[in-house]
Design an enzyme around this catalytic site. Structure first.
Site, mmCIF file in Angstrom:
data_model
loop_
_atom_site.group_PDB
_atom_site.id
_atom_site.type_symbol
_atom_site.label_atom_id
_atom_site.label_comp_id
_atom_site.label_asym_id
_atom_site.label_seq_id
_atom_site.Cartn_x
_atom_site.Cartn_y
_atom_site.Cartn_z
ATOM 1 C CG LEU A 146 10.624 12.872 71.527
ATOM 2 C CD1 LEU A 146 11.175 12.424 72.782
ATOM 3 C CD2 LEU A 146 10.678 14.249 71.234
ATOM 4 N N GLY B 64 14.757 5.547 65.933
ATOM 5 C CA GLY B 64 16.206 5.157 65.735
ATOM 6 C C GLY B 64 16.449 3.837 65.209
ATOM 7 N N GLY B 65 17.596 3.515 65.228
ATOM 8 C CA GLY B 65 17.945 2.230 64.593
ATOM 9 C C GLY B 65 17.128 1.190 65.120
ATOM 10 C CG PHE B 66 18.464 -1.039 67.901
ATOM 11 C CD1 PHE B 66 18.336 -2.494 67.552
ATOM 12 C CD2 PHE B 66 19.543 -0.469 67.562
ATOM 13 C CE1 PHE B 66 19.381 -3.139 66.863
ATOM 14 C CE2 PHE B 66 20.435 -1.006 66.885
ATOM 15 C CZ PHE B 66 20.528 -2.271 66.785
ATOM 16 N N GLY B 67 14.454 1.377 67.374
ATOM 17 C CA GLY B 67 12.856 1.765 67.847
ATOM 18 C C GLY B 67 12.399 3.218 67.990
ATOM 19 N NE ARG B 68 7.638 3.298 64.771
ATOM 20 C CZ ARG B 68 6.805 4.359 64.172
ATOM 21 N NH1 ARG B 68 6.370 5.280 64.585
ATOM 22 N NH2 ARG B 68 6.571 3.996 62.817
ATOM 23 C CB VAL B 69 12.587 8.003 71.157
ATOM 24 C CG1 VAL B 69 12.525 8.713 72.437
ATOM 25 C CG2 VAL B 69 13.756 7.172 70.711
ATOM 26 C CE LYS C 243 16.357 3.587 71.270
ATOM 27 N NZ LYS C 243 17.789 4.190 71.159
ATOM 28 C CG ASP D 32 26.248 3.724 69.247
ATOM 29 O OD1 ASP D 32 27.003 3.892 68.339
ATOM 30 O OD2 ASP D 32 25.062 3.413 69.274
HETATM 31 N N1 LIG Z 1 16.042 11.532 76.024
HETATM 32 C C1 LIG Z 1 15.735 12.360 74.841
HETATM 33 N N2 LIG Z 1 15.000 13.275 74.830
HETATM 34 C C2 LIG Z 1 14.581 13.859 73.869
HETATM 35 N N3 LIG Z 1 14.614 13.188 72.656
HETATM 36 C C3 LIG Z 1 15.294 12.336 72.511
HETATM 37 C C4 LIG Z 1 15.648 11.663 73.718
HETATM 38 N N4 LIG Z 1 16.347 10.453 73.462
HETATM 39 C C5 LIG Z 1 16.107 10.390 72.026
HETATM 40 N N5 LIG Z 1 15.478 11.166 71.602
HETATM 41 C C6 LIG Z 1 14.985 11.633 70.138
HETATM 42 O O1 LIG Z 1 14.557 10.424 69.708
HETATM 43 C C7 LIG Z 1 15.343 10.210 68.274
HETATM 44 C C8 LIG Z 1 15.716 8.609 68.038
HETATM 45 O O2 LIG Z 1 16.720 8.329 69.048
HETATM 46 P P1 LIG Z 1 17.315 6.977 69.014
HETATM 47 O O3 LIG Z 1 18.396 7.239 70.238
HETATM 48 O O4 LIG Z 1 16.464 5.772 69.437
HETATM 49 O O5 LIG Z 1 18.014 7.121 67.815
HETATM 50 P P2 LIG Z 1 19.640 7.227 67.258
HETATM 51 O O6 LIG Z 1 20.254 7.646 68.387
HETATM 52 O O7 LIG Z 1 19.202 8.158 66.070
HETATM 53 O O8 LIG Z 1 19.780 5.760 66.521
HETATM 54 P P3 LIG Z 1 20.528 4.305 67.331
HETATM 55 O O9 LIG Z 1 19.335 3.736 67.853
HETATM 56 O O10 LIG Z 1 21.042 4.011 66.283
HETATM 57 O O11 LIG Z 1 21.268 5.035 68.559
HETATM 58 C C9 LIG Z 1 16.653 11.090 68.572
HETATM 59 O O12 LIG Z 1 17.046 11.551 67.240
HETATM 60 C C10 LIG Z 1 15.973 12.300 69.293
HETATM 61 O O13 LIG Z 1 15.586 13.335 68.511
#
Ligand SMILES: Nc1ncnc2c1ncn2[C@@H]1O[C@H](COP(=O)(O)OP(=O)(O)OP(=O)(O)O)[C@@H](O)[C@H]1O
Ligand SMILES: *[C@@H]1O[C@H](CO)[C@@H](O)[C@H](O)[C@H]1NC(C)=O
Ligand SMILES: *[C@@H]1O[C@H](CO)[C@@H](O)[C@H](O)[C@H]1NC(C)=O
Length: 642
Positions: free
Chosen positions: A379, A382-387, A402, A498
């Site tokens: 998906l 992010g800063g700390f890993g893949r979702v 995540k 955050d």
């Molecule tokens: N519950 C979710 N449902 C759908 N997509 C999601 C969900 N959580 C995260 N994502 C997708 O995954 C991406 C990465 O999410 P993540 O929270 O790891 O990164 P971030 O919020 O951009 O950075 P950080 O890790 O610094 O908070 C998001 O931009 C979003 O598009």
């Protein structure tokens, strides 16, 4: 009795009868009786001696597996395992002399050529025996180690009435067998009176020469009973040699006790055990009262060369290492597969996690849900890993997984406890945290899946749909109510720490939902450049955090204020001016506000399509009881940064 001896007996009787005065009319009758007697004696004489250079067409009494082959060999066993076979000379022989059955035992002599053809070169069935027996009925005898001679119940009993010369190729401890290649003299049972290794004593030197019963070569045996000394001698030799002078075995036997009647049957008995083998008699001669007629060993049919299996030990030598190697490698492969499988799904689980059991997902489930964390299911990063997007196996629930890599196990317990606590939070504007999973160096958090992704894409992506003012306001209000819930409405104060556009996700109805909370703790250990050592993200950090470093409700609200500006203005919290210098969005807005041109700050992409009142929050400021007003109030209270 030899033929000449019989004739002498006839002449004697003739003489005796001639001595008595005989009435003439009786002469024809007497002559008839005499002729009958003579005929019987001649017949007996013929039965006293026989020679079979071939068994073809001969009338032998056969039972069990015994048969005469097309080559004229007497085959006692036919290769089928666990069977017995017997072959007897059809009529009994007069073993005791004189007219009465109580007469003295007579000498006899026999010679025979035998051959054993086993499936294996070094392993066979029990063997075969030459038998002199009161009866030719061995129907109650057992095969295998009993050689078709006796059974467990009657073995050794005097009622068996047999003398046997065994050629034994199996060691039977119960019978005290000496080797798997021996000859023995047996009376009434399988325990030999005397036994010795198969072989012969050389005539010249007297040296003992071993012979193999199992080498698939025919050999000759002589059995001689001397009535005068009551001794049975057994002699063996290879076919090419004449009968050795020194017998292999010699024993005194009370033959009259064994054969209590006047007559006895002579023949052979054999049986097979678990190894397929064939026992043959190739030639046989017998004679009462004199040496057995010599056998013409040069003209014998050859022993059949059966489809022989190679030497068992050789087979084992070849097959065993291969088989064991194959087995070991199969085992290794299985172990490797199990290990890989185990490794593939291996998790990290500690005792303290038992309490969090219901919140724990199995790695295997998550692995399958995300199709092995494949890129198609990614998906975002992010800063700390893949979702990753996934569908849970049983519930078919859509989730976002995540994957956060972490090396330190420090604080993990507290963190997981927090994750579980946060999992208990329920609010329609929060992204539900469903649970977690832990592996070596990896933490997995499972969230509700948000189909429309994160808000920042809509705000900052060039080619994305432009959110309307109404949608924006709804998102802001939604996030505000979730923050209120976290701060005020739950039994504990939960600080998000955050709050930012990228952590606000949009559900199917485009509702804003605050997500990604609870990672703050973990972020403590993070070294990601996106974050400062203070928890949070640049641009959203309340100014006092720089001094105290402590998160508070106020710092969350400050971040929310920045988020609100970001949504309204459609700009990132830190903007760059035309010279590339960074400015806080907050400063730009405040500047406009002071100049009374706040509406200029609203997102240009809305093209003026927004409610000015709402944008300026004039009404809300008046109403200091709404949650938004707190935010607004805070914003107006914020001292200038920089
Ligand atoms: N519950 C979710 N449902 C759908 N997509 C999601 C969900 N959580 C995260 N994502 C997708 O995954 C991406 C990465 O999410 P993540 O929270 O790891 O990164 P971030 O919020 O951009 O950075 P950080 O890790 O610094 O908070 C998001 O931009 C979003 O598009
Ligand atoms: C051996 O003999 C037995 C009994 O007569 C018979 O059942 C079996 O089929 C025979 N085996 C072979 C290989 O001829
Ligand atoms: C949001 O998600 C829903 C459901 O997946 C979809 O129907 C809708 O088009 C999406 N909206 C946007 C703006 O992408």
């Amino acid at each position: 009795m030899s033929a000449s001896a019989s004739i002498r007996a006839v002449q004697e009787q003739w003489r005796l009868s001639n001595r008595k005065p005989i009435i003439m009319c009786h002469i024809p009758w007497l002559l008839f009786l005499m002729a009958l007697h003579l005929l019987r004696l001649v017949a007996t004489a013929a039965d006293d001696q026989f020679t079979f250079d071939s068994f073809a067409g001969e009338n032998l009494t056969l039972d069990g597996t015994a048969a005469v082959t097309a080559d004229g060999l007497l085959m006692l066993t036919n290769g089928t395992t666990l069977l017995k076979g017997h072959a007897f000379y059809p009529s009994p022989l007069r073993l005791r002399g004189g007219a009465a059955s109580g007469g003295a035992v007579r000498s006899f002599s026999t010679a025979y050529v035998f051959g054993i053809v086993s499936e294996y070169a070094d392993l066979s069935s029990p063997g075969l025996a030459f038998v002199v027996a009161k009866s030719n009925d061995f129907s109650t005898a057992l095969q295998s180690q009993y050689m078709g001679l006796a059974n467990a119940a009657n073995n050794g009993n005097a009622t068996n009435h047999f003398l046997a010369v065994e050629l034994d190729t199996i060691v039977n401890a119960e019978f005290g067998d000496m080797s798997n290649n021996h000859a023995g003299i047996n009376v009434n049972g399988l325990v030999s009176m005397v036994a010795d290794d198969a072989g012969y004593y050389e005539d010249g030197t007297g040296a003992f020469r071993n012979m193999s019963l199992l080498n698939r070569t025919a050999a000759q045996v002589w059995v001689d009973f001397d009535a005068r000394t009551s001794r049975v001698n057994v002699t063996m030799a290879p076919l090419e040699l004449p009968k050795p002078r020194k017998p292999l075995l010699s024993a005194t036997v009370n033959l009259s006790a064994i054969i209590d009647g006047g007559e006895a049957f002579v023949g052979f008995s054999s049986s097979t055990g678990v190894v397929s083998s064939r026992h043959y008699v190739l030639a046989w001669s017998f004679k009462m009262d004199g040496p057995a007629p010599p056998l013409n060993t040069s003209k014998l049919p050859a022993l059949p060369v059966a489809i022989l299996k190679p030497d068992l030990s050789k087979t084992l030598k070849i097959v065993l290492p291969i088989a064991s190697a194959a087995f070991v490698s199969a085992l290794a492969i299985v172990a490797l597969m199990i290990r890989r499988r185990w490794h593939k799904y291996a998790e990290l689980k500690e005792d303290w996690e038992v309490a969090f059991g219901p919140h724990r997902f199995s790695y295997k489930d998550l692995f399958h849900a995300t199709k092995g964390f494949c890129d198609r299911h990614l998906l975002g990063i992010g800063g700390f890993g893949r979702v990753y997007r996934g569908v849970l196996p049983v519930s078919r629930l859509e989730v976002a997984v995540k994957k956060v890599s972490h090396e330190s196990r420090q604080g993990m317990k507290e963190f997981v406890a927090e994750v579980v606590t946060i999992g208990q939070l329920r609010h329609r504007n929060l992204v539900q945290l469903l649970g977690y999973c832990r592996r070596q160096g990896e933490l997995l958090l499972v969230y509700d899946y948000m189909p429309n992704g994160s808000l920042d894409k809509f705000l900052h992506s060039q080619n994305s749909l432009v959110l309307s003012w109404g949608q924006r306001l709804r998102i802001i209000k939604g996030v505000a109510s979730s923050i209120l819930y976290l701060h005020e409405d739950w039994e504990q104060v939960v600080l998000h720490r955050d709050i930012k556009a990228s952590n606000v996700l949009l559900d199917a109805d485009m509702n804003g939902r605050l997500g990604d909370f609870g990672l703050a703790r973990l972020y403590d250990h993070g070294t990601d450049p996106h974050t400062t050592h203070v928890v949070g993200t640049m641009g959203y950090l309340a100014p006092e955090l720089g001094h105290t470093g402590r998160a508070s409700k106020a710092s969350d609200v400050f971040a929310f204020g920045v988020f609100m500006l970001e949504v309204a203005c459609g700009r990132r919290p830190v903007v760059q001016d035309e010279h590339g210098d960074p400015h806080l969005l907050l400063d730009l807005v405040l500047e406009r506000w002071r100049h009374g041109t706040i509406t200029d700050a609203v997102d240009q992409r809305l093209q003026g399509d927004f409610a000015v009142e709402e944008a300026m929050m004039r009404n809300q400021v008046a109403n200091s009881h709404s949650s938004s007003s707190t935010v607004a109030g805070n914003i107006s209270d914020i001292p200038r940064v920089r």
